[in-house]
Design a protein around this motif. Structure first.
Motif, mmCIF file in Angstrom:
data_model
loop_
_atom_site.group_PDB
_atom_site.id
_atom_site.type_symbol
_atom_site.label_atom_id
_atom_site.label_comp_id
_atom_site.label_asym_id
_atom_site.label_seq_id
_atom_site.Cartn_x
_atom_site.Cartn_y
_atom_site.Cartn_z
ATOM 1 N N SER A 157 0.888 -1.020 0.008
ATOM 2 C CA SER A 157 0.030 0.024 -0.120
ATOM 3 C C SER A 157 0.818 1.265 0.053
ATOM 4 O O SER A 157 1.986 0.975 0.399
ATOM 5 C CB SER A 157 -0.962 0.176 1.358
ATOM 6 O OG SER A 157 -0.108 -0.028 2.384
ATOM 7 N N ALA A 158 0.280 2.327 -0.412
ATOM 8 C CA ALA A 158 1.076 3.565 -0.485
ATOM 9 C C ALA A 158 0.542 4.503 0.641
ATOM 10 O O ALA A 158 -0.344 4.445 1.337
ATOM 11 C CB ALA A 158 0.621 4.353 -1.781
ATOM 12 N N GLY A 159 1.678 5.105 1.070
ATOM 13 C CA GLY A 159 1.578 5.871 2.235
ATOM 14 C C GLY A 159 0.642 7.425 1.893
ATOM 15 O O GLY A 159 0.726 7.429 0.807
ATOM 16 N N ASN A 160 0.552 8.242 2.898
ATOM 17 C CA ASN A 160 -0.267 9.511 2.403
ATOM 18 C C ASN A 160 0.776 10.671 1.959
ATOM 19 O O ASN A 160 0.038 11.816 1.885
ATOM 20 C CB ASN A 160 -1.095 9.887 3.670
ATOM 21 C CG ASN A 160 -0.147 9.955 4.903
ATOM 22 O OD1 ASN A 160 0.854 9.688 5.069
ATOM 23 N ND2 ASN A 160 -1.053 9.834 6.228
ATOM 24 N N THR A 161 1.880 10.290 1.849
ATOM 25 C CA THR A 161 2.726 11.297 1.154
ATOM 26 C C THR A 161 2.994 10.951 -0.231
ATOM 27 O O THR A 161 3.904 11.973 -0.765
ATOM 28 C CB THR A 161 4.135 11.420 2.070
ATOM 29 O OG1 THR A 161 4.868 10.143 1.987
ATOM 30 C CG2 THR A 161 3.892 11.620 3.421
ATOM 31 N N LEU A 162 2.541 9.925 -0.987
ATOM 32 C CA LEU A 162 2.940 9.803 -2.256
ATOM 33 C C LEU A 162 1.732 10.128 -3.132
ATOM 34 O O LEU A 162 0.430 9.825 -2.627
ATOM 35 C CB LEU A 162 3.104 8.389 -2.578
ATOM 36 C CG LEU A 162 4.506 7.808 -2.401
ATOM 37 C CD1 LEU A 162 4.957 6.508 -2.798
ATOM 38 C CD2 LEU A 162 5.510 8.743 -2.974
ATOM 39 N N GLU A 163 1.769 10.552 -4.013
ATOM 40 C CA GLU A 163 0.611 10.590 -5.201
ATOM 41 C C GLU A 163 0.284 9.408 -5.829
ATOM 42 O O GLU A 163 1.131 8.704 -5.902
ATOM 43 C CB GLU A 163 0.967 11.728 -6.189
ATOM 44 C CG GLU A 163 1.332 13.076 -5.734
ATOM 45 C CD GLU A 163 1.763 14.179 -6.660
ATOM 46 O OE1 GLU A 163 1.612 13.654 -7.950
ATOM 47 O OE2 GLU A 163 2.268 15.167 -6.275
ATOM 48 N N ASN A 164 -1.014 9.310 -6.024
ATOM 49 C CA ASN A 164 -1.435 8.101 -6.716
ATOM 50 C C ASN A 164 -0.906 7.671 -8.172
ATOM 51 O O ASN A 164 -0.396 8.629 -9.009
ATOM 52 C CB ASN A 164 -3.002 7.919 -6.352
ATOM 53 C CG ASN A 164 -3.616 8.856 -7.479
ATOM 54 O OD1 ASN A 164 -3.515 8.934 -8.460
ATOM 55 N ND2 ASN A 164 -4.638 9.617 -6.562
ATOM 56 N N LEU A 165 -1.384 6.607 -8.501
ATOM 57 C CA LEU A 165 -1.029 6.397 -10.133
ATOM 58 C C LEU A 165 -2.429 6.038 -10.802
ATOM 59 O O LEU A 165 -2.425 5.321 -11.685
ATOM 60 C CB LEU A 165 -0.222 4.967 -10.130
ATOM 61 C CG LEU A 165 1.250 5.538 -9.592
ATOM 62 C CD1 LEU A 165 1.899 3.900 -9.440
ATOM 63 C CD2 LEU A 165 2.194 6.201 -10.474
ATOM 64 N N ASP A 166 -3.549 6.486 -10.376
ATOM 65 C CA ASP A 166 -4.699 6.296 -10.654
ATOM 66 C C ASP A 166 -5.321 7.091 -11.821
ATOM 67 O O ASP A 166 -6.412 7.615 -11.873
ATOM 68 C CB ASP A 166 -5.837 6.280 -9.400
ATOM 69 C CG ASP A 166 -5.409 5.508 -8.739
ATOM 70 O OD1 ASP A 166 -4.675 4.517 -8.873
ATOM 71 O OD2 ASP A 166 -5.958 5.634 -7.499
ATOM 72 N N ALA A 167 -4.669 7.221 -12.939
ATOM 73 C CA ALA A 167 -4.930 7.979 -14.298
ATOM 74 C C ALA A 167 -4.300 7.432 -15.427
ATOM 75 O O ALA A 167 -3.111 6.979 -15.173
ATOM 76 C CB ALA A 167 -4.933 9.428 -13.693
ATOM 77 N N PHE A 168 -4.741 7.550 -16.563
ATOM 78 C CA PHE A 168 -3.839 7.271 -17.834
ATOM 79 C C PHE A 168 -2.667 8.209 -17.794
ATOM 80 O O PHE A 168 -1.550 7.487 -18.086
ATOM 81 C CB PHE A 168 -4.871 7.735 -18.948
ATOM 82 C CG PHE A 168 -4.196 7.801 -20.145
ATOM 83 C CD1 PHE A 168 -3.500 6.339 -20.737
ATOM 84 C CD2 PHE A 168 -3.705 8.864 -20.842
ATOM 85 C CE1 PHE A 168 -2.771 6.663 -22.023
ATOM 86 C CE2 PHE A 168 -2.932 8.987 -22.102
ATOM 87 C CZ PHE A 168 -2.452 7.768 -22.616
ATOM 88 N N GLY A 169 -2.698 9.231 -17.715
ATOM 89 C CA GLY A 169 -1.354 10.222 -17.564
ATOM 90 C C GLY A 169 -0.325 9.606 -16.997
ATOM 91 O O GLY A 169 0.967 9.793 -17.317
ATOM 92 N N ARG A 170 -0.601 8.821 -15.770
ATOM 93 C CA ARG A 170 0.419 8.247 -14.998
ATOM 94 C C ARG A 170 0.774 6.865 -15.419
ATOM 95 O O ARG A 170 1.667 6.035 -14.797
ATOM 96 C CB ARG A 170 0.075 8.422 -13.635
ATOM 97 C CG ARG A 170 -0.193 9.617 -13.167
ATOM 98 C CD ARG A 170 -0.846 9.942 -11.846
ATOM 99 N NE ARG A 170 -0.825 11.341 -11.613
ATOM 100 C CZ ARG A 170 -1.102 11.987 -10.347
ATOM 101 N NH1 ARG A 170 -1.072 11.301 -9.291
ATOM 102 N NH2 ARG A 170 -1.157 13.261 -10.228
ATOM 103 N N TRP A 171 0.000 6.256 -16.381
ATOM 104 C CA TRP A 171 0.312 4.684 -17.061
ATOM 105 C C TRP A 171 1.427 5.240 -18.211
ATOM 106 O O TRP A 171 2.156 4.562 -18.568
ATOM 107 C CB TRP A 171 -1.044 4.247 -17.321
ATOM 108 C CG TRP A 171 -0.449 2.924 -18.162
ATOM 109 C CD1 TRP A 171 -0.589 1.846 -17.518
ATOM 110 C CD2 TRP A 171 -0.416 2.871 -19.543
ATOM 111 N NE1 TRP A 171 -0.232 0.570 -18.462
ATOM 112 C CE2 TRP A 171 -0.252 1.231 -19.696
ATOM 113 C CE3 TRP A 171 -0.447 3.587 -20.475
ATOM 114 C CZ2 TRP A 171 0.036 0.622 -20.798
ATOM 115 C CZ3 TRP A 171 -0.421 2.907 -21.757
ATOM 116 C CH2 TRP A 171 -0.180 1.624 -22.073
ATOM 117 N N VAL A 172 1.452 6.292 -18.740
ATOM 118 C CA VAL A 172 2.083 6.952 -20.042
ATOM 119 C C VAL A 172 3.473 6.589 -19.704
ATOM 120 O O VAL A 172 4.113 5.919 -20.654
ATOM 121 C CB VAL A 172 2.002 8.205 -20.264
ATOM 122 C CG1 VAL A 172 2.836 8.851 -21.328
ATOM 123 C CG2 VAL A 172 0.364 8.691 -20.777
#
Length: 505
Positions: free
Chosen positions: A414-429
Motif C-alpha cells: 500500500s502507498a503512504g499518504n505522502t505519495l501521489e497515486n497512479l490512478d490515471a491514464f497520464g500516470r500509466w504513460v
C-alpha cells in the motif's frame, strides 16, 4: 570497531556504551543503503518527468512558462541522458551532505551530525523528489554548491546568487540556506548575534528570494511576452479582494496543518519530539536558543506564507522545509554535549528506522505497480514496441485505479499518504514510453486523448474505430489469462486493454 569509535570521537568513558553507539551508527548507515537499493529498483518515473518530455522546446513551453525553471531547460539534454537511478542517489546524498555540514558547524561533533543527517535523509519528501530525478537533481546540485561557497561570498551576494539559481530549478530548497550561517552565533556576543540576525541574515534571505523571483519572471516575460502563468492543475487563486486574501490565508494555514499532521502521522513522534526538544534547549545561552528557534520557525512557515498571493495547492512532496523546521528545533544543538548525544541518539535511531519503513513501503508500492505494468507489457506485446507507431490503451481512469488496487492487493502493498497515486491514464504513460512506444494514446468509450505533450490526432474518430474493434474482440471467446488483452492494431498502433480474466499468476 575501536578505530571507528576513535574516528567518531567516542573514545573515553564506558567502552560498552561506545560500542553500542557505534552499532547505532552502523544501523543507520545500513538503513541508508537499504533505501539506495530500493531506489535502484525504480526505473519508471512520474508522468511529467523530464525523461518523458519529447524535447527541450516542449519542456520550455510547458514548464518554463508556468514555473520559471530556466536552469532545468538549459541542462535538459544533459539531464535526460543521465540515469534516474544515479540522479536519485545524487539527490539524497547531496541533501545529506548539506545537513551534515550545517549541523557539524553548529554542533561541533561529527558523530552526532552524521546520525542526524542519516535521520534527515529519511524525510519522505526526498523520496517523492527521486520520482522526478532529472527535475530535482539541479536543485540539489545548487544546494551542494551553496555548501562550498558559503564562506567565499558576501552575505547579500550569496543569497541573491542562490535565490536566482534556486528559482531556476526548485525554489523550496532555498529556504534551507540560513542553516549554513548558524555558525555565526557561536563566535559572537548576544548583541552581535541579534544585530546579525535582524539586520543581515533575514534581510539577505528575503532579498535573495525576491531576486530569484524577479529574475525568473523577467526571463519568462522576455521569451513569452507574459509573466509566469501558473498551470491550472496547481489550482491558483489570485487575490482581487480582501475576501480572496482571507481565503488564501486560510488555504495556507490548512496546508500547514495537514503537512504537520503528516510529520506526526505516527502520533508517538510528538512525544519524542517534545522530549528531544527539552533535551536540546537545556543549558543553552538565550541568544543561541531563541534566535535559532525563530529561524527554524521561519523555515517552517515561509513556504506557506509566500504562496498566499497566488493561493496554489501545496503538495506534501514540496514540504521539505516543514520537516526541517520541525525537527531542526529539536536536533540542531550548538556545542552538543556528550550526555545529550547519549540521550538523543537512541531517539534518532528509532525515528530513522520508523521513517525508513514508511519510505521502503512507499517505494515498494511504486515500483511494484509500475514494474508490473511494464514487465507485462513487454512480455505480452506481439512485437517489439519499436515496430509500432505507438500504443492505444483502451481503459478509463477508473479501470486503471481498479487494476492498481488489484496489484496492490495481490502483493500486499500500500502507498503512504505522502505519495501521489497512479490512478490515471497520464500516470500509466511512462510505462509505455519506458517500454519503447513512440506515442501513447488513450481511448475511453469515444473519448480520446494523447499524453499532454504529444500533438493531438483525430482522437474522436480513432476512438470510435478502436471501440468497434474492442467490442468485436469482447464477443470472441477468450481463455487468455494474460495481464493485458491485445485487441489488435490500428494505423500501426498497438491496441491494448486490461484483461478482466487475469488470474495474476
Amino acid at each position: 570497531m575501536d578505530k571507528i569509535i576513535t574516528f567518531l570521537g567516542l573514545k573515553g568513558g564506558n567502552d560498552k556504551i561506545n560500542h553500542l553507539f557505534a552499532v547505532f551508527l552502523l544501523l543507520s548507515i545500513f538503513l541508508f543503503f537499504s533505501m539506495v537499493y530500493d531506489m535502484l529498483q525504480i526505473h519508471i518515473y512520474r508522468h511529467d518527468s523530464l525523461y518523458y518530455m519529447t524535447d527541450a522546446d516542449t519542456y520550455y513551453r510547458f514548464k518554463v512558462a508556468t514555473e520559471g525553471r530556466w536552469i532545468n531547460y538549459i541542462f535538459f539534454n544533459i539531464l535526460t541522458r543521465l540515469s534516474g537511478e544515479m540522479l536519485s542517489i545524487f539527490i539524497v546524498c547531496s541533501f545529506g551532505y548539506f545537513i551534515f555540514t550545517a549541523l557539524c558547524q553548529w554542533s561541533k561533533d561529527h558523530y552526532y551530525s552524521l546520525m542526524v543527517s542519516l535521520f534527515f535523509i529519511q524525510f519522505p519528501p526526498l523520496y517523492n523528489a527521486i520520482l522526478w530525478p532529472a527535475t530535482s537533481a539541479p536543485a540539489l546540485a545548487v544546494l551542494l554548491l551553496a555548501v562550498f561557497l558559503q564562506k567565499k561570498l558576501n552575505l547579500f551576494l550569496y543569497f541573491v546568487l542562490f535565490g536566482i539559481l534556486f528559482f531556476g530549478t526548485i525554489s523550496n530548497y532555498y529556504y534551507l540556506l540560513p542553516l549554513l550561517f548558524l555558525r555565526y552565533f557561536l563566535d559572537h556576543s548576544s548583541q552581535q548575534n541579534v544585530v546579525f540576525f535582524v539586520y543581515k541574515l533575514i534581510p539577505a534571505w528575503a532579498a535573495g528570494f525576491v531576486s530569484g523571483y524577479v529574475v525568473a519572471q523577467v526571463i519568462v516575460y522576455m521569451d513569452f511576452g507574459h509573466f509566469i502563468t501558473i498551470a491550472g492543475w496547481r489550482a491558483p487563486h489570485y487575490i482581487h479582494s480582501f475576501h480572496d486574501l482571507g481565503e488564501n490565508i486560510q488555504r495556507s494555514v490548512h496546508f500547514l496543518k495537514e503537512h504537520i499532521k503528516l510529520v506526526f502521522s505516527h502520533h508517538w513522534f510528538i512525544i519524542l519530539f517534545l522530549f528531544s526538544f527539552a533535551v536540546s534547549i537545556t543549558g543553552r545561552r538565550k541568544d543561541i536558543l531563541f534566535l535559532p528557534l525563530t529561524l527554524f520557525f521561519l523555515i517552517l512557515i515561509v513556504h506557506y506564507a509566500v504562496i498566499v498571493p497566488v493561493g496554489i495547492d501545496i503538495a506534501p512532496r514540496t514540504a521539505i522545509s516543514t520537516w526541517i523546521g520541525i525537527f531542526g528545533m529539536s536536533f540542531f544543538i550548538p556545542f552538543v554535549k556528550k550526555w545529550q548525544i547519549y540521550v538523543l541518539v537512541p531517539v534518532i535511531v528509532l525515528l530513522t528506522f520508523t521513517l525508513y519503513l514508511d519510505n521502503h513501503h512507499n517505494l515498494q508500492w511504486y515500483r511494484t505497480i509500475t514494474n508490473t505494468y511494464y514487465d507485462r507489457l513487454l512480455s505480452e506485446s506481439p512485437n517489439s514496441p519499436a515496430q509500432y507507431k505507438g500504443i492505444i490503451l483502451y481503459a478509463s481512469d477508473t479501470d486503471i485505479k481498479k487494476r492498481n488496487q488489484l496489484i496492490a492487493k495481490i502483493h500486499h502493498i500500500s502507498a503512504g499518504n505522502t505519495l501521489e497515486n497512479l490512478d490515471a491514464f497520464g500516470r500509466w504513460v511512462p510505462v509505455a514510453r519506458e517500454a519503447g512506444f513512440k506515442t501513447v494514446m488513450n481511448c475511453n468509450g469515444e473519448k480520446g486523448r494523447n499524453v499532454l505533450w504529444h500533438p493531438r490526432e483525430n482522437a474522436t474518430y480513432i476512438c470510435k474505430r478502436v471501440s468497434q474493434m474492442v467490442l468485436a474482440a469482447k464477443n470472441m471467446p477468450n481463455s487468455d489469462l494474460s495481464f493485458y488483452h491485445m485487441i489488435g492494431e490500428y494505423d500501426g498502433k498497438l491496441i491494448v486493454a486490461f484483461n478482466k480474466h487475469w488470474d495474476h499468476r
